[in-house]
Design a protein around this motif. Sequence first.
Motif, PDB file in Angstrom:
ATOM      1  N   UNK A 147      -3.713  27.348 -23.170  1.00  0.00           N
ATOM      2  CA  UNK A 147      -3.431  28.785 -23.234  1.00  0.00           C
ATOM      3  C   UNK A 147      -4.438  29.505 -24.123  1.00  0.00           C
ATOM      4  N   UNK A 148      -4.787  28.903 -25.267  1.00  0.00           N
ATOM      5  CA  UNK A 148      -5.754  29.532 -26.179  1.00  0.00           C
ATOM      6  C   UNK A 148      -7.132  29.589 -25.527  1.00  0.00           C
ATOM      7  N   UNK A 149      -7.526  28.492 -24.893  1.00  0.00           N
ATOM      8  CA  UNK A 149      -8.830  28.448 -24.224  1.00  0.00           C
ATOM      9  C   UNK A 149      -8.897  29.494 -23.110  1.00  0.00           C
ATOM     10  N   UNK A 150      -7.851  29.553 -22.285  1.00  0.00           N
ATOM     11  CA  UNK A 150      -7.833  30.524 -21.184  1.00  0.00           C
ATOM     12  C   UNK A 150      -7.898  31.952 -21.707  1.00  0.00           C
ATOM     13  N   UNK A 151      -7.192  32.213 -22.819  1.00  0.00           N
ATOM     14  CA  UNK A 151      -7.213  33.563 -23.396  1.00  0.00           C
ATOM     15  C   UNK A 151      -8.613  33.903 -23.906  1.00  0.00           C
ATOM     16  N   UNK A 152      -9.232  32.980 -24.637  1.00  0.00           N
ATOM     17  CA  UNK A 152     -10.576  33.228 -25.130  1.00  0.00           C
ATOM     18  C   UNK A 152     -11.575  33.405 -24.003  1.00  0.00           C
ATOM     19  N   UNK A 153     -11.402  32.623 -22.941  1.00  0.00           N
ATOM     20  CA  UNK A 153     -12.293  32.695 -21.787  1.00  0.00           C
ATOM     21  C   UNK A 153     -12.246  34.071 -21.140  1.00  0.00           C
ATOM     22  N   UNK A 154     -11.035  34.574 -20.890  1.00  0.00           N
ATOM     23  CA  UNK A 154     -10.879  35.847 -20.185  1.00  0.00           C
ATOM     24  C   UNK A 154     -11.092  37.048 -21.104  1.00  0.00           C
ATOM     25  N   UNK A 155     -10.743  36.900 -22.393  1.00  0.00           N
ATOM     26  CA  UNK A 155     -10.927  38.002 -23.354  1.00  0.00           C
ATOM     27  C   UNK A 155     -12.351  38.034 -23.889  1.00  0.00           C
ATOM     28  N   UNK A 156     -13.170  37.048 -23.513  1.00  0.00           N
ATOM     29  CA  UNK A 156     -14.551  36.905 -23.953  1.00  0.00           C
ATOM     30  C   UNK A 156     -14.649  36.828 -25.472  1.00  0.00           C
ATOM     31  N   UNK A 157     -13.890  35.874 -26.030  1.00  0.00           N
ATOM     32  CA  UNK A 157     -13.889  35.600 -27.471  1.00  0.00           C
ATOM     33  C   UNK A 157     -14.375  34.171 -27.713  1.00  0.00           C
ATOM     34  N   UNK A 158     -14.996  33.963 -28.867  1.00  0.00           N
ATOM     35  CA  UNK A 158     -15.441  32.618 -29.231  1.00  0.00           C
ATOM     36  C   UNK A 158     -14.258  31.759 -29.668  1.00  0.00           C
ATOM     37  N   UNK A 159     -14.472  30.436 -29.595  1.00  0.00           N
ATOM     38  CA  UNK A 159     -13.452  29.472 -30.001  1.00  0.00           C
ATOM     39  C   UNK A 159     -14.036  28.502 -31.020  1.00  0.00           C
ATOM     40  N   UNK A 160     -13.205  28.110 -31.967  1.00  0.00           N
ATOM     41  CA  UNK A 160     -13.537  27.020 -32.868  1.00  0.00           C
ATOM     42  C   UNK A 160     -12.755  25.802 -32.385  1.00  0.00           C
ATOM     43  N   UNK A 161     -13.465  24.728 -32.048  1.00  0.00           N
ATOM     44  CA  UNK A 161     -12.777  23.568 -31.499  1.00  0.00           C
ATOM     45  C   UNK A 161     -13.101  22.312 -32.314  1.00  0.00           C
ATOM     46  N   UNK A 162     -12.158  21.400 -32.315  1.00  0.00           N
ATOM     47  CA  UNK A 162     -12.404  20.046 -32.797  1.00  0.00           C
ATOM     48  C   UNK A 162     -12.429  19.156 -31.577  1.00  0.00           C
ATOM     49  N   UNK A 163     -13.580  18.523 -31.340  1.00  0.00           N
ATOM     50  CA  UNK A 163     -13.788  17.779 -30.106  1.00  0.00           C
ATOM     51  C   UNK A 163     -13.950  16.289 -30.396  1.00  0.00           C
ATOM     52  N   UNK A 164     -13.265  15.476 -29.608  1.00  0.00           N
ATOM     53  CA  UNK A 164     -13.372  14.029 -29.739  1.00  0.00           C
ATOM     54  C   UNK A 164     -14.414  13.511 -28.758  1.00  0.00           C
ATOM     55  N   UNK A 165     -15.508  12.951 -29.308  1.00  0.00           N
ATOM     56  CA  UNK A 165     -16.556  12.378 -28.472  1.00  0.00           C
ATOM     57  C   UNK A 165     -16.289  10.921 -28.173  1.00  0.00           C
ATOM     58  N   UNK A 166     -16.005  10.616 -26.930  1.00  0.00           N
ATOM     59  CA  UNK A 166     -15.678   9.234 -26.579  1.00  0.00           C
ATOM     60  C   UNK A 166     -16.886   8.310 -26.690  1.00  0.00           C
ATOM     61  N   UNK A 167     -18.094   8.862 -26.483  1.00  0.00           N
ATOM     62  CA  UNK A 167     -19.288   8.030 -26.535  1.00  0.00           C
ATOM     63  C   UNK A 167     -19.491   7.416 -27.920  1.00  0.00           C
TER      64      UNK A 167
END
Length: 323
Positions: A147-167
Amino acid sequence: MDRTERFYKIQKMLSDRKLVTTEQFLKELEISRATFRRDLEYLRDRLGAPIAWDSDLGGYVLQNTPGENLSALPGLWLNEFEIHSLLSVIELLRSIDPEGLIGSQVNPIRERLEKLLEKGDYSAREVSRRIRVTTLARRNTPTKFFEVVAHGLLARKRLQITHYGRQDNQLTEREISPQRLVYYRDNWYLDAFCHNKDDLRTFGMDALEAVTLLDKPAVSIEEADLRAELESGYGIFAGTKHQIAKLKFSPFRARWVAREVWHPDQKGEIQDDGSFVLSIPYSDERELLLDILRQGADVEVLGPKPLRDAIKTRLMATMKIYD
C-alpha cells in the motif's frame, strides 16, 4: 463469418454509425433475414445488449443508460488470451485481503468480472471449475508495504526502503523514486530509480523489509527510457549491454521450444536433424541460467563461452552432490 464474429461486427457497426438499417446489416454480414433475426434475439435476450429499433429513423440504435457504457457486448466468446487474462484478474483480486482497505473496494469489481462469465452460455462456477489458472513459486508481499509503495508510486513521492539482497545476504538502506510495479512470473517487482546508486534498479517486493514514504518529489523517468533499460535484457534483469545466447535444443525438446517466446527479439531456426537453435539477447545471466538448467540434457549452450562455462560449473557442482 461465424456467429461470434457477427456479434462483434454488429456491435462495431452500431458503435461507429449510431444508426444501422436492416439492409445494411444483411449486406455487410452476408446473412439472411431469418439469421439476423435470431442473432438479434440472442443479443437482446441472452446477453442483454441494448439494441433497439428506432421507427422514426428507420434503423437500429444502441440505447445506453446515462452514465453507463453498455455498448460493449458481454458474453463468453473468449479466445485463449482473454480467458487467461480474465481468470487471472479474478484470481488476483480474490487473493487480496478481503478485510483490508483495498480488498473491500475491489470486491465489487471482481463480482462484475464474474458476472461477465455468467452472461454467456456457461456459469462462472462452471468456467472456473473447468479452466484453471495456477501459480508457481509465488512469494507473498506484506500488504502494508504494498500500500505504501503504491501510494508513493501514484503520488510521485520518494520512498526509503530496507532491501534484503539475496545474492550477498545483506540488508541495505535505499532512497528510491518508484517508477512502476511489475507482475512477473507470479510475483511483484518494483522498478525504481535508486538515488544511492544513481541508476535504475528492480526490487522484488517480497524482499522489502521496511518502507517509508518521504516528503520528497520522485524523479520520473521517461517510459521509452524505462523500456530501453529494463525490458531489453532477459527476464526481470535490466541492462543495455547485451550478449546473444545461442542455445541448441534436442529434436525432442524442439517440439515445444520452437513455439515458445523466451524474448521478444529472439531468433530461432530448425536444423536439418530436427534440433532447434534459439538466439536470445541477455544482459544478466542469472535468470537465463535457471531457465537453461530446467531443460536438462535437452539443451546445449553453443555460446558465448562465459555462459557455456557458467552452465558447466553449475552442472559440475550439482554432480558433486550426487557423487
